[in-house]
Write a protein that holds these residues in place. Structure first.
Motif, short mmCIF file in Angstrom:
data_model
loop_
_atom_site.label_atom_id
_atom_site.label_comp_id
_atom_site.label_asym_id
_atom_site.label_seq_id
_atom_site.Cartn_x
_atom_site.Cartn_y
_atom_site.Cartn_z
N ASN A 10 0.38 -1.01 -0.14
CA ASN A 10 -0.04 -0.20 -0.17
C ASN A 10 0.61 1.23 0.07
O ASN A 10 0.36 2.18 0.44
CB ASN A 10 -1.16 -0.21 1.23
N TYR A 39 -2.08 7.76 6.72
CA TYR A 39 -3.12 7.70 5.54
C TYR A 39 -2.04 7.18 4.69
O TYR A 39 -1.05 7.81 4.45
CB TYR A 39 -3.82 8.61 5.55
N ARG A 40 -2.39 5.75 3.78
CA ARG A 40 -1.54 5.25 2.48
C ARG A 40 -2.35 5.66 1.28
O ARG A 40 -3.51 5.73 1.36
CB ARG A 40 -1.14 4.02 3.04
N LEU A 41 -1.17 5.95 0.60
CA LEU A 41 -2.30 5.53 -1.01
C LEU A 41 -1.75 4.70 -1.30
O LEU A 41 -0.54 3.95 -1.55
CB LEU A 41 -1.56 7.08 -1.42
N PHE A 42 -2.29 3.85 -2.18
CA PHE A 42 -1.75 2.62 -3.78
C PHE A 42 -1.42 3.83 -4.51
O PHE A 42 -1.41 4.57 -5.26
CB PHE A 42 -3.52 2.40 -4.40
N TYR A 43 -0.34 2.62 -5.08
CA TYR A 43 1.04 2.98 -5.83
C TYR A 43 1.69 3.76 -6.46
O TYR A 43 1.85 4.93 -5.49
CB TYR A 43 -0.11 3.29 -7.06
N PRO A 46 0.15 7.69 -7.42
CA PRO A 46 -0.92 7.40 -6.92
C PRO A 46 -1.64 7.98 -8.45
O PRO A 46 -1.64 9.26 -8.89
CB PRO A 46 -1.28 8.26 -6.08
N VAL A 47 -3.29 7.71 -7.99
CA VAL A 47 -4.81 7.74 -8.91
C VAL A 47 -5.40 8.82 -8.52
O VAL A 47 -5.70 8.90 -7.48
CB VAL A 47 -5.23 5.91 -8.74
N HIS A 48 -5.52 9.69 -9.26
CA HIS A 48 -6.77 10.76 -9.23
C HIS A 48 -8.14 10.61 -9.52
O HIS A 48 -8.14 11.96 -10.71
CB HIS A 48 -6.00 11.80 -9.49
N LEU A 405 -6.76 -0.76 -12.39
CA LEU A 405 -6.69 -1.31 -10.64
C LEU A 405 -6.77 -2.21 -10.61
O LEU A 405 -7.69 -2.95 -10.65
CB LEU A 405 -7.47 0.26 -10.47
#
Lengths: 444, 444
Positions: A10, A39-43, A46-48, A405
């Motif tokens: 993650n 708080y963690r972002l994917f990738y 990150p995707v927006h 995704l």
């Protein structure tokens, strides 16, 4: 079987911030300042998304991302039937369970009708975590025991009681002192024996251990697909012996249906049904309102009666009218669009394709799954089955660059976790499979 | 001061089932069968609303009920601006915090701007219970302590960790072993001394007790209006000494703003501001999305940093786009309709009227409150202040017969809990006050 160190799947790496476009960089900086480091972002990139529809998410440039991962928008992103039910109800009435109301009872009847006849009661919460938390309270009250058995890399939620039974959160989140783990039912680790027998033996051992330490068992809790452990659905039926062991000790089986529930496995509405067993309590959440917060614990009447005689329960937003309207619309869509049949058919097609990739690429250890809940395992070596979490992570980021995704699970992060919205069709499966083959070729 | 046994204010008495109309009887029977005994109804004759608007609920015959109790639909039942924001967002996008998103950050900035500058971080949950549960995890992680101090009849939520600090749930729900109570800050029990000094002394004693038993303090948590204890808002500022005591021992003050927050007290957005203090963590919930599930814990950066460095947090529905849209619309309405000013003005008018009732009726012990969070205390005798929970219950049911919705609080159920939706105007206050006078005259 040799195992390597876990790989975090993650974590967006802040060191890569400088390489991102200005707009994304600015958003990440604001995020870090406002929401902080939990708080963690994917990738890696990150995707927006700014819009969602069916199995697709779209960014501000209207690039389409195929969603092969999100199980919350289970009947499809922003499904109009659910959105309209929400919009209509929000203008009419939205209160709580201390007044009389017919909508909540109609929905309760519809929901309970999908369960075996022994399950006759429902208690509503807002999140799967709250439902798990409540199920633990009910099970402990009913049995008088406190001991809980889980699998080694289980995840069951984010309340204090739920994180105590969620070893997948890592070593900084200690298990509860009355919480005991058993190895996940991985056939590869069963040494040719029946995986259900091995699991039941491990559970029996855990009970003996806790009783030797003066702790009475309350419950075994598992999602029947063992999602965070690495996805172990087969052979259907293997959970029966474990349930028998729990009952023999006066303890309960809690089915965590937050992930496999609401038709995802294709052949059955609930994951435990694949195993031909009946839980004492089942908890559900994520797909229940297609993203509108609603969750529940259903249970046998005698289990709830003992709790309810002693303890009242009021969850302010639990079963509010808007959430009930969303949940009811979700059941409509599952029925009207035949999403279970689709999950079975597309899932079968997907699994066949994944098995072809297994033949083609030595790094693919196994392809497995039920309906639209599938796992693809990456290994360094097929003989040793040594997990390759780094490769899985590279695949996840490689697919993201192709705007697909996906994420990965298992203690080693080495199993692709494939659980798209249920309207996922053969054509979407083909896009995924082709892109996956391309990424694997690139990485080889 | 002599005190009598508690009176349950929520319990619909099933013995009265036979006296109800057929339709309500049938609904109650279905409710009991489907939801079970943990679920309680308000009033001897339960209310069955089918529509809500502003400060009114309506039944199937279109009878209007004046809502003097519900603080969740804080900007008014089914407010069109909130409902439209929800309807619009549900058709566009509804995902989670592992993708980048601007809406959540814009809302986070707006929300944090209403707090003192020391509070710079927000973590989103779905319910106030989850926010309290998270606040306890953060406070215990930050301080390394486990001891929590609460007031004797506090209520903080329904997760396992939250019920452990909620003595108002009664003797069947035990407090946590590291949870300690202090008497509520009731000026009538202060023997003429400063109520804040008395509270701080009790808190100091509780800390000494826990430290003598090897337990380090983590936090004092209270809603600044002491809602379930019987509503004790005055004198504003009395919490300062208690906060100082906690800080002197390296422990935190958690402000439970689930009830007083979002402008209800009229003069301030947050209840703790009336006391001129700054919490280390503040939790909020009920009115945040006007009924759409959303809640949060805000905190000082250093408090969250220590937690976030070690522990990731992901709440599936927390800060989903639809809930954020609702929450953002709620802030619009509070501002655009000047609801804080209205809470202050109507609250003042209401309190004046309640004080006139106190002059008129010997059974009224005291009228008190801040903005639209008010309490009216019933006593058997003004000298002894002996609580009269039975009378309060009769008043609650008497008002319900006049289609006015209210409830009561305190360990004895002897204080009317008055917290209507914030668009409650002078004319609504007058209806309530006249009806209350009529009920008291009937009961005298």
């Amino acid at each position: 079987m040799t195992k390597t160190a876990p790989v975090m799947i993650n974590g967006f790496d802040p060191a890569k911030l400088a390489s991102l476009p200005e707009r994304e960089r600015r958003l990440i900086e604001r995020r870090q300042a406002l929401l902080g480091p939990s708080y963690r972002l994917f990738y890696e990139e990150p995707v927006h998304p700014v819009r969602g529809e069916g199995v697709w998410l779209y960014d501000a440039e209207d690039n389409a991302y195929l969603d092969v991962y999100n199980n919350v928008p289970s009947v499809g992103h922003c499904h109009p039937h659910v959105a309209q039910a929400v919009a209509k109800q929000a203008l009419v009435l939205n209160t709580h369970t201390r007044y009389l109301d017919e909508n909540i009872l109609n929905y309760a009847e519809r929901l309970l009708a999908t369960f075996p006849e022994e399950i006759t009661r429902v208690m509503f919460t807002c999140t799967g975590s709250e439902a798990v938390d409540l199920a633990l309270r009910v099970a402990r009250h009913y049995t008088g025991g406190t001991g809980i058995i889980i699998t080694e890399n289980a995840y069951h939620g984010v309340t204090a009681a739920a994180v105590e039974i969620s070893p997948s959160l890592g070593p900084n989140v200690p298990l509860g002192q009355h919480v005991f783990t058993v190895p996940a039912p991985d056939p590869a680790n069963a040494n040719g024996r029946d995986v259900g027998e091995v699991l039941a033996e491990e559970v029996e051992k855990a009970i003996a251990f806790m009783m030797r330490h003066g702790i009475r068992p309350a419950a075994f809790i598992a999602d029947s697909i063992f999602s965070t452990d690495g996805i172990f659905p087969d052979p259907a039926g293997f959970l029966q012996k474990t349930v028998d062991v729990m009952h023999a000790h006066g303890a309960l089986y809690i089915a965590d249906e937050v992930q496999p529930g609401f038709g995802r496995t294709g052949t059955h509405m609930w994951g435990f049904e694949r195993h031909g067993i009946v839980p004492d309590i089942a908890v559900m959440g994520k797909p229940m309102g297609n993203g509108i917060p609603i969750a529940a614990a259903v249970m046998k009447a005698e289990v709830q009666d003992r709790f309810g005689r002693d303890i009242r329960y009021f969850n302010t937003f639990g079963a509010n009218h808007v959430s009930i309207a969303a949940a009811s619309a979700v059941l409509d869509v599952i029925r009207d669009e035949k999403l279970m049949e689709n999950a079975a058919a597309t899932g079968h097609h997907m699994l066949e394709g994944m098995k072809r990739l297994q033949q083609q690429f030595a790094c693919v250890g196994e392809a497995r799954g039920a309906g639209l809940f599938l796992g693809l395992e990456f290994v360094k070596n097929r003989e040793s089955r040594e997990p390759d979490g780094a490769l899985a992570l590279a695949v996840v980021n490689g697919l993201r660059r192709k705007r697909i995704l996906i994420s990965a699970s298992s203690p080693y992060g080495h199993v692709l976790k494939i659980r798209p919205p249920l309207p996922f069709k053969r054509e979407h499966a083909d896009i995924f499979l082709e892109s996956l083959a391309a990424v694997l070729t690139e990485l080889a």
